[in-house]
Structures are given as C-alpha cells and as structure tokens.
Scaffold this active site. Structure first.
Site, PDB file in Angstrom:
ATOM      1  N   SER A 119       0.830  -1.214   0.000  1.00 36.79           N
ATOM      2  CA  SER A 119       0.000   0.000   0.000  1.00 36.79           C
ATOM      3  C   SER A 119       0.857   1.254   0.000  1.00 36.79           C
ATOM      4  O   SER A 119       0.360   2.322  -0.321  1.00 36.79           O
ATOM      5  CB  SER A 119      -0.872   0.095   1.246  1.00 36.79           C
ATOM      6  OG  SER A 119      -1.208  -1.109   1.789  1.00 36.79           O
ATOM      7  N   GLU A 152      -4.543  -0.391  -8.741  1.00 35.59           N
ATOM      8  CA  GLU A 152      -3.517   0.535  -9.225  1.00 35.59           C
ATOM      9  C   GLU A 152      -2.281  -0.287  -9.593  1.00 35.59           C
ATOM     10  O   GLU A 152      -1.858  -1.157  -8.824  1.00 35.59           O
ATOM     11  CB  GLU A 152      -3.177   1.542  -8.131  1.00 35.59           C
ATOM     12  CG  GLU A 152      -4.348   2.472  -7.835  1.00 35.59           C
ATOM     13  CD  GLU A 152      -4.075   3.374  -6.647  1.00 35.59           C
ATOM     14  OE1 GLU A 152      -3.951   4.577  -6.839  1.00 35.59           O
ATOM     15  OE2 GLU A 152      -3.989   2.858  -5.511  1.00 35.59           O
ATOM     16  N   ASN A 191      -4.628   6.041  -2.118  1.00 31.68           N
ATOM     17  CA  ASN A 191      -4.324   6.286  -0.705  1.00 31.68           C
ATOM     18  C   ASN A 191      -3.911   7.734  -0.443  1.00 31.68           C
ATOM     19  O   ASN A 191      -4.102   8.246   0.661  1.00 31.68           O
ATOM     20  CB  ASN A 191      -3.261   5.316  -0.190  1.00 31.68           C
ATOM     21  CG  ASN A 191      -3.901   3.999   0.221  1.00 31.68           C
ATOM     22  OD1 ASN A 191      -5.092   3.964   0.548  1.00 31.68           O
ATOM     23  ND2 ASN A 191      -3.148   2.927   0.176  1.00 31.68           N
TER      24      ASN A 191
END
Ligand SMILES: NC(=O)c1ccc[n+]([C@@H]2O[C@H](COP(=O)([O-])OP(=O)(O)OC[C@H]3O[C@@H](n4cnc5c(N)ncnc54)[C@H](O)[C@@H]3O)[C@@H](O)[C@H]2O)c1
Length: 311
Positions: A119, A152, A191
């Site tokens: 992430s 992504e 994010n």
C-alpha cells in the site's frame, strides 16, 4: 499464457485476491505460514462466494469450481513452482518483502511475474535488492479486493514492457478497473486522495465541528454518494473551474496541514482501541456483530457494482 497464479499471504487482502483469480478460471496456490490461517482464508472465500451466489452474480457451479481451483499450501517452493504470476500480500514490512522476494527469485519460473500488493512502498524501494528487477510490478488492490473494482498498477523503468502489458490485461480479465500510474509516487493515487480526506475528517472531529456519525453521514449522503459516479476532476468541471478556483483559494488555507497521524487516532491506539478488531475504536463495537456489519457492507458493494454495471 497465464494459467497458474500463486498468492503469498492469505490475510485480509490475500484471500480476496485468491478468490478473484480462482473465479476467473486460474488455478491458484494460496500460501501462508500456518495451515490454520489458510483454512480461515478458505472459509472467508467460501462465505464471499456464497454471498455472490445469493446476489445472483455467480452460479453454484462457478462457486464450487472456484473453490476447487484454490490449493492451500505452507510450502513456498511448491506454491510458486508452476506459477506464471505471483502476488504477494504479506505484511507491510520492507524487510519481510525483501526476504520473500529473494526466495521467490530462487523458486519461481524465470519468466514469472512478481506482483506486490504493497500500500505504501514505491516500486523503486521494493526492488532495491532484486536480482531480476524486470519481473517486478505493483498491483495494488483495494479492500475488499474481491469486490472493489480498482487496481492501481505501478511499474519501474526496469520493469519489462511485456510484464506491464500482461499485468494490465490480467487485471481486466479478472474483472478489475486497472489504472497504470505514469510515475512511482508513495501511496499511489487512491491512498493519497484518501489520506488527504481522512486528515480533514479527523481534524473536524478533534475541533468539535461535528460528531463522528455526522461526519460519516456527510460523506455517505453527500460527497461519497456523488463520487461513486463522478470523480473529483469531473466534479470541478461540472461545478465550474472558476467556482473551484475560488473554493480552493478560500478554503485551502483553512484546512489541516498536519504531517503526522491525528492525535485522536494515536490516543485510541495507545489504549489498544484499534477499531472493529478490538471491539472499540472511535465507535464502540461491544454490542454489535462485526461479522454482520462486514456482511452488510459486502452486500451493499455487490449491489453498487450491479448498479454501476447497468450504465
Ligand atoms: N488491509 C488493507 O486494507 C490493504 C489494502 C491494500 C493493500 N494492503 C497491503 O496488502 C498487504 C497485506 O495486507 P493484509 O491487510 O492482507 O495483511 P494481513 O496481516 O491481514 O495478512 C498478511 C498475511 O501474510 C502472512 N505472512 C506473514 N509473514 C509472511 C511471510 N513471511 N510469508 C508469507 N506469508 C506471511 C500472515 O500470516 C497473514 O496471513 C500489505 O502489504 C498491505 O499494506 C492492505
């Protein structure tokens, strides 16, 4: 041709990613450190497939075939031996990922794609110690991976073109909406956008502007309602760029500019109040079933997907 996929780590993200590949017809090896974790992961996949069947998205046959395609293993070498694509979803600790990548480079087929679900780490950081950097790419799924369409994709300049092309096609084949970033930035796109919004949400809470419930309602009934169909850049075009110029000029200086997590989050973490997983967070979960709440969330996501697909 991609036939076999290995998923390393069967936790929150890994089990959902394994489910996606299995439903799309790939044979999947799901690896974790202990049998017990793998059985828990398979039970979660089964529950999620049950819900998809109940909602009419898949048939009972799709469900049983998908479950049959998932093989559980605690043997890493065996997990990746036949894999054309390996997706890692182990905890977000760089040393752990580097250690795993070294093993994958040793055990995997020479042409296998190695995809990380990180992430936060840049692809440059992930491949710092890689001997075969051209095989590495990021495929960042969104929780719950089996239901949220976005993935992504982040490449490095050393990532082979064939790896990038094959990964984009693979994501489309498993029913995802892939976005290939033009640059390797920390947090990618989703994010970064989410963190900007969360910072302001917690700032408003700390400042006593509104209750947690009301802040969440503003999102669900207002901004979020729109954002399922209209993105922020489109929103600016629809609202008028002259208006948005004034909105941003007037409001940007008013917004929180902190560069660390909000104090209210740190206070809860220090008390061991981690949210649903510990029974208390900003809200209390003492008298509610978290499993029921997650089930209801997944049901709503499936229905939203159906609605979006109708367009
Ligand atoms: N949870 C999210 O919302 C989310 C969303 C997108 C991306 N991610 C990323 O996905 C990755 C996994 O996150 P998660 O939330 O699924 O974590 P998790 O803790 O739920 O699962 C991680 C799993 O990896 C296993 N594991 C630990 N060490 C391992 C090793 N050396 N080899 C193999 N397996 C190992 C653990 O036993 C566990 O089952 C992280 O990089 C995280 O940042 C998480």
């Amino acid at each position: 041709m991609i036939k076999h996929v290995a998923v390393i780590g069967s936790g929150v993200m890994g089990h959902g990613i394994a489910q996606l590949y299995a439903l799309a017809g790939f044979s999947v090896s799901l690896y974790d450190l202990q049998e017990e974790l793998l059985h828990k992961a398979k039970a979660s996949v089964e529950q999620s497939l049950d819900l998809l069947e109940k909602e009419g998205v898949i048939t009972e046959q799709d469900k049983s075939s998908a479950l049959e395609r998932i093989v559980l293993t605690t043997d890493l070498q065996q997990a990746v031996a036949e894999a054309d694509v390996i997706t890692e979803a182990v905890p977000e600790v760089i040393e752990l990922k580097w250690q795993l990548f070294a093993q994958l480079e040793q055990f995997a087929k020479p042409e296998a794609i190695i995809a990380s679900n990180t992430s936060t780490f840049s692809i440059a950081r992930l491949i710092e110690k890689a001997k075969l950097p051209h095989r590495f790419i990021i495929t960042h799924f969104f929780n719950p991976a089996q239901l949220v369409p976005l993935v992504e994709i982040v490449r490095h300049e050393q990532t082979a073109e064939e790896v990038v092309t094959a990964t984009v096609k693979l994501m489309e084949r498993i029913g995802k909406a892939p976005v290939l970033l033009k640059k390797d930035v920390p947090g990618f796109i989703a994010n970064r956008l989410q963190t900007a919004l969360m910072r302001e949400a917690f700032h408003l809470l700390e400042e006593g502007v509104a209750s947690a419930e009301d802040i969440d309602t503003v999102m669900k009934a207002g901004i979020g309602f729109r954002w399922a169909f209209v993105g922020p850049i489109e929103t600016a075009d629809f609202g008028g760029l002259d208006t948005w110029q004034r909105v941003m000029d007037n409001l940007a200086p008013e917004l929180d500019q902190s560069i660390t997590a909000p104090q209210i989050i740190s206070e809860h973490v220090n008390k061991g109040e981690l949210g649903t997983k510990s029974g208390a967070g900003i809200y209390s979960y003492e008298h509610v079933s978290v499993a029921d709440r997650l089930h209801a969330r997944d049901e709503q996501f499936i229905r939203l997907t159906k609605l979006k697909n109708e367009r």
